[in-house]
Design an enzyme around this catalytic site. Structure first.
Site, PDB file in Angstrom:
ATOM      1  N   ASP A   1       0.810  -1.217   0.000  1.00  0.00           N
ATOM      2  CA  ASP A   1       0.000   0.000   0.000  1.00  0.00           C
ATOM      3  C   ASP A   1       0.849   1.275   0.000  1.00  0.00           C
ATOM      4  OD1 ASP A   1      -2.243  -1.663   0.173  1.00  0.00           O
ATOM      5  OD2 ASP A   1      -2.108  -1.702   2.356  1.00  0.00           O
TER       6      ASP A   1
ATOM      7  N   GLN B   1       2.367  -6.098  -3.062  1.00  0.00           N
ATOM      8  CA  GLN B   1       2.761  -6.150  -1.644  1.00  0.00           C
ATOM      9  C   GLN B   1       4.053  -5.337  -1.424  1.00  0.00           C
ATOM     10  OE1 GLN B   1       1.892  -9.670  -3.037  1.00  0.00           O
ATOM     11  NE2 GLN B   1      -0.080  -8.726  -2.741  1.00  0.00           N
TER      12      GLN B   1
ATOM     13  N   GLY C   1      -3.960  -4.386  -4.299  1.00  0.00           N
ATOM     14  CA  GLY C   1      -4.987  -3.389  -4.594  1.00  0.00           C
ATOM     15  C   GLY C   1      -4.306  -2.148  -5.120  1.00  0.00           C
ATOM     16  N   HIS C   2      -4.328  -1.956  -6.429  1.00  0.00           N
ATOM     17  CA  HIS C   2      -3.611  -0.835  -7.029  1.00  0.00           C
ATOM     18  C   HIS C   2      -4.603   0.147  -7.642  1.00  0.00           C
ATOM     19  CE1 HIS C   2       0.202  -3.559  -7.361  1.00  0.00           C
ATOM     20  NE2 HIS C   2      -0.187  -3.351  -6.130  1.00  0.00           N
TER      21      HIS C   2
ATOM     22  N   LYS D   1       2.006   2.106  -5.092  1.00  0.00           N
ATOM     23  CA  LYS D   1       2.641   1.550  -6.292  1.00  0.00           C
ATOM     24  C   LYS D   1       1.807   1.798  -7.540  1.00  0.00           C
ATOM     25  CE  LYS D   1       2.824  -2.559  -4.332  1.00  0.00           C
ATOM     26  NZ  LYS D   1       2.537  -2.249  -2.921  1.00  0.00           N
TER      27      LYS D   1
HETATM   28  P1  IMO Z   1      -0.644  -4.151  -2.386  1.00  0.00           P
HETATM   29  O1  IMO Z   1      -0.104  -4.705  -3.659  1.00  0.00           O
HETATM   30  C1  IMO Z   1      -0.892  -4.534   1.932  1.00  0.00           C
HETATM   31  C2  IMO Z   1      -0.989  -8.580   3.629  1.00  0.00           C
HETATM   32  C3  IMO Z   1      -2.267  -9.013   4.306  1.00  0.00           C
HETATM   33  C4  IMO Z   1      -1.692  -9.937   5.377  1.00  0.00           C
HETATM   34  C5  IMO Z   1      -0.535 -10.611   4.663  1.00  0.00           C
HETATM   35  C6  IMO Z   1      -0.864 -11.981   4.090  1.00  0.00           C
HETATM   36  O2  IMO Z   1      -1.914  -3.441  -2.493  1.00  0.00           O
HETATM   37  O3  IMO Z   1       0.408  -3.350  -1.676  1.00  0.00           O
HETATM   38  P2  IMO Z   1      -2.234 -12.775   1.955  1.00  0.00           P
HETATM   39  O4  IMO Z   1      -3.689 -12.618   1.593  1.00  0.00           O
HETATM   40  O5  IMO Z   1      -1.309 -12.185   0.940  1.00  0.00           O
HETATM   41  O6  IMO Z   1      -1.871 -14.193   2.298  1.00  0.00           O
HETATM   42  O7  IMO Z   1      -2.055 -11.937   3.318  1.00  0.00           O
HETATM   43  O8  IMO Z   1      -0.171  -9.738   3.596  1.00  0.00           O
HETATM   44  N1  IMO Z   1      -1.155  -8.101   2.239  1.00  0.00           N
HETATM   45  C7  IMO Z   1      -1.091  -6.803   1.876  1.00  0.00           C
HETATM   46  N2  IMO Z   1      -0.945  -5.687   2.609  1.00  0.00           N
HETATM   47  N3  IMO Z   1      -0.953  -4.416   0.609  1.00  0.00           N
HETATM   48  C8  IMO Z   1      -1.066  -5.527  -0.165  1.00  0.00           C
HETATM   49  O9  IMO Z   1      -0.979  -5.488  -1.505  1.00  0.00           O
HETATM   50  C9  IMO Z   1      -1.193  -6.790   0.467  1.00  0.00           C
HETATM   51  N4  IMO Z   1      -1.344  -8.057   0.032  1.00  0.00           N
HETATM   52  C10 IMO Z   1      -1.310  -8.847   1.125  1.00  0.00           C
HETATM   53  O10 IMO Z   1      -2.948  -7.925   4.858  1.00  0.00           O
HETATM   54  O11 IMO Z   1      -1.155  -9.173   6.431  1.00  0.00           O
HETATM   55 MG    MG Z   2      -3.091  -2.255  -1.468  1.00  0.00          MG
END
Ligand code: IMO
Ligand code: MG
Length: 430
Positions: free
Chosen positions: A13, A224, A40-41, A16
């Protein structure tokens, strides 16, 4: 160096989406190489808001090839739904501009269910996952029992593969006291979704090799962040893939030399969703205020994000584990108007000062941040498009971050709008 990889330098988050969109204008090909629809982009283009979870951000621009690499775990239902949603928004998507790796692992409904079950609290440690089935699908991949996209092209041999998968899953289900899965149900699920996703299937490693040889610019879009990396992150509170820049090569089928410039994205403060350690987390009004001003709610799950000060120790570490060449610093404007701002510069652990984040879960939960305090700025940085527009104190803050993390700020983002960006160095021309 023609190509660029964008990776999150914190816990995801970081913004990106905006940066990738902004870079995708200069790219010919945009590639996702890990994760799945847990990302989530958000892209804001000419007043239109596009929310992407699985599709590469280049898909909303015409003339760009979007590629989902083998390192991604692909929920075929999520893919079909996202394609349909974007088509409703007027985005053209076809094999012309979207390809998916034939060897990408599929996320099935059994994975989603298992993810939710484990998160329900009754069955083991809660990670705070997105419940999209990401972890269970990666487990089956390395367990060598996964169904892959190419398997949908040969329905006659799917039965054996489902059998192998269910030998494992039904044993688990019996342990949880749940009904067993019927192979026919899985077969039906896959056979009915196959026609929606097979048109995009391709040998991505070969396609990308051709693109590279033709001198086309490739942008790798990470999801992530490095602190959620399964090896280098805050294990076990991580996602199930490698999120560091090295994965761009493995997750797309290219050599490490093809990756090029590594741009790390970092927020001017820190957030995290889900469980796990967070040394600079704020539990007071300041944390609330950052969350409120920064609209810190998840795109995917709507969850409230935990907020805290910028932790330079963590980002310095991710600069190294990802080989980050430059940083895009985002959301500086959220700190506008704060009287004092703090930066975490190191930790105290059992009376000792350390300049790194320890690997053990116990120690990660125990470190106490050491702060450096900054006078805030009263002027606004929101929408600034040049250094000259920034208050002197804000510049000082950015310079101090560069010093502490050991990487230059190549891009400074001052609002969600793509043009509100200050460019120090163009990653594609670095
Ligand atoms: P973007 O790309 C923030 C976190 C989840 C959880 C951990 C494991 O938008 O930055 P998962 O469902 O992947 O097995 O969850 O990773 N998590 C994220 N946190 N941004 C994301 O994606 C995330 N994708 C997974 O909240 O702590
Ligand atoms: Mg996100």
């Amino acid at each position: 160096m023609a190509n660029v990889v964008v990776v999150g330098a914190q816990w995801g988050d970081e913004g990106k989406g905006k940066i990738v969109d902004w870079l995708s204008e200069q790219a010919d090909v945009v590639v996702r190489f890990q994760g799945g629809h847990n990302a989530g982009h958000t892209l804001v283009i000419g007043g239109n808001v596009y929310k992407l979870s699985l599709l590469p951000s280049g898909v909303v621009r015409t003339g760009k090839l979007s590629v989902i690499g083998n390192g991604v775990v692909l929920d075929p239902h999520a893919l079909a739904a996202e394609v349909a949603r974007l088509q409703e928004q007027g985005v053209a998507i076809s094999r012309e501009n979207l390809r998916v790796a034939e060897n990408a692992t599929l996320i099935l409904s059994i994975h989603r269910e298992l993810d939710a079950l484990r998160e329900s609290g009754s069955a083991g440690t809660k990670i705070g996952t997105t419940k999209r089935g990401i972890g269970p699908a990666y487990e089956d991949k390395v367990g060598r029992r996964a169904i892959r996209l190419m398997d949908l092209a040969d329905l006659s041999s799917l039965g054996d593969k489902i059998e192998r998968l269910l030998t494992h899953h039904n044993a688990l289900r019996r342990g949880f006291d749940l009904d067993e899965f019927k192979p026919e149900a899985i077969y039906e699920e896959l056979a009915s979704i196959a026609p929606k996703v097979l048109p995009y299937m391709d040998a991505v490693w070969r396609l990308l090799d051709e693109e590279r040889r033709a001198g086309r610019r490739i942008l790798f879009e990470g999801a992530q962040g490095a602190l959620l990396d399964v090896d280098h992150g805050t294990y076990p509170f991580v996602t199930s893939s490698n999120t560091v820049a090295g994965q761009a090569a493995t997750g797309s089928g290219m050599g490490p030399g093809s990756v090029g410039y590594v741009l790390g994205i970092a927020k001017a403060y820190t957030t995290r969703v889900g469980e796990g350690p967070f040394p600079t987390e704020l539990f007071d009004e300041t944390g609330e205020l950052i969350g409120h001003k920064g609209k810190e709610f998840g795109v995917v799950t709507g969850r409230k994000r935990r907020c805290g000060w910028f932790d330079a120790t963590l980002v310095r570490q991710t600069v190294r584990t990802s080989g980050i060449n430059g940083i895009a610093l985002t959301k500086l404007d959220i700190l506008d108007g704060f009287e004092t701002i703090r930066i975490g510069v190191g930790y105290k652990l059992d009376g000792q000062t350390i300049d790194y984040f320890p690997a053990s879960q116990l120690a990660q939960g125990r470190v106490e941040p050491i702060y450096e305090e900054f006078e805030g700025w009263s002027g606004s940085t929101a929408g600034a498009r040049s250094w000259a527009d920034l208050p002197a104190q804000a510049i000082k803050y950015v310079r101090r971050i560069e010093e502490l993390i050991g990487a230059p700020v190549a891009v400074l983002s001052t609002s969600p709008e793509r043009d509100d960006t200050i460019l120090m160095k163009n990653p594609f021309e670095a």
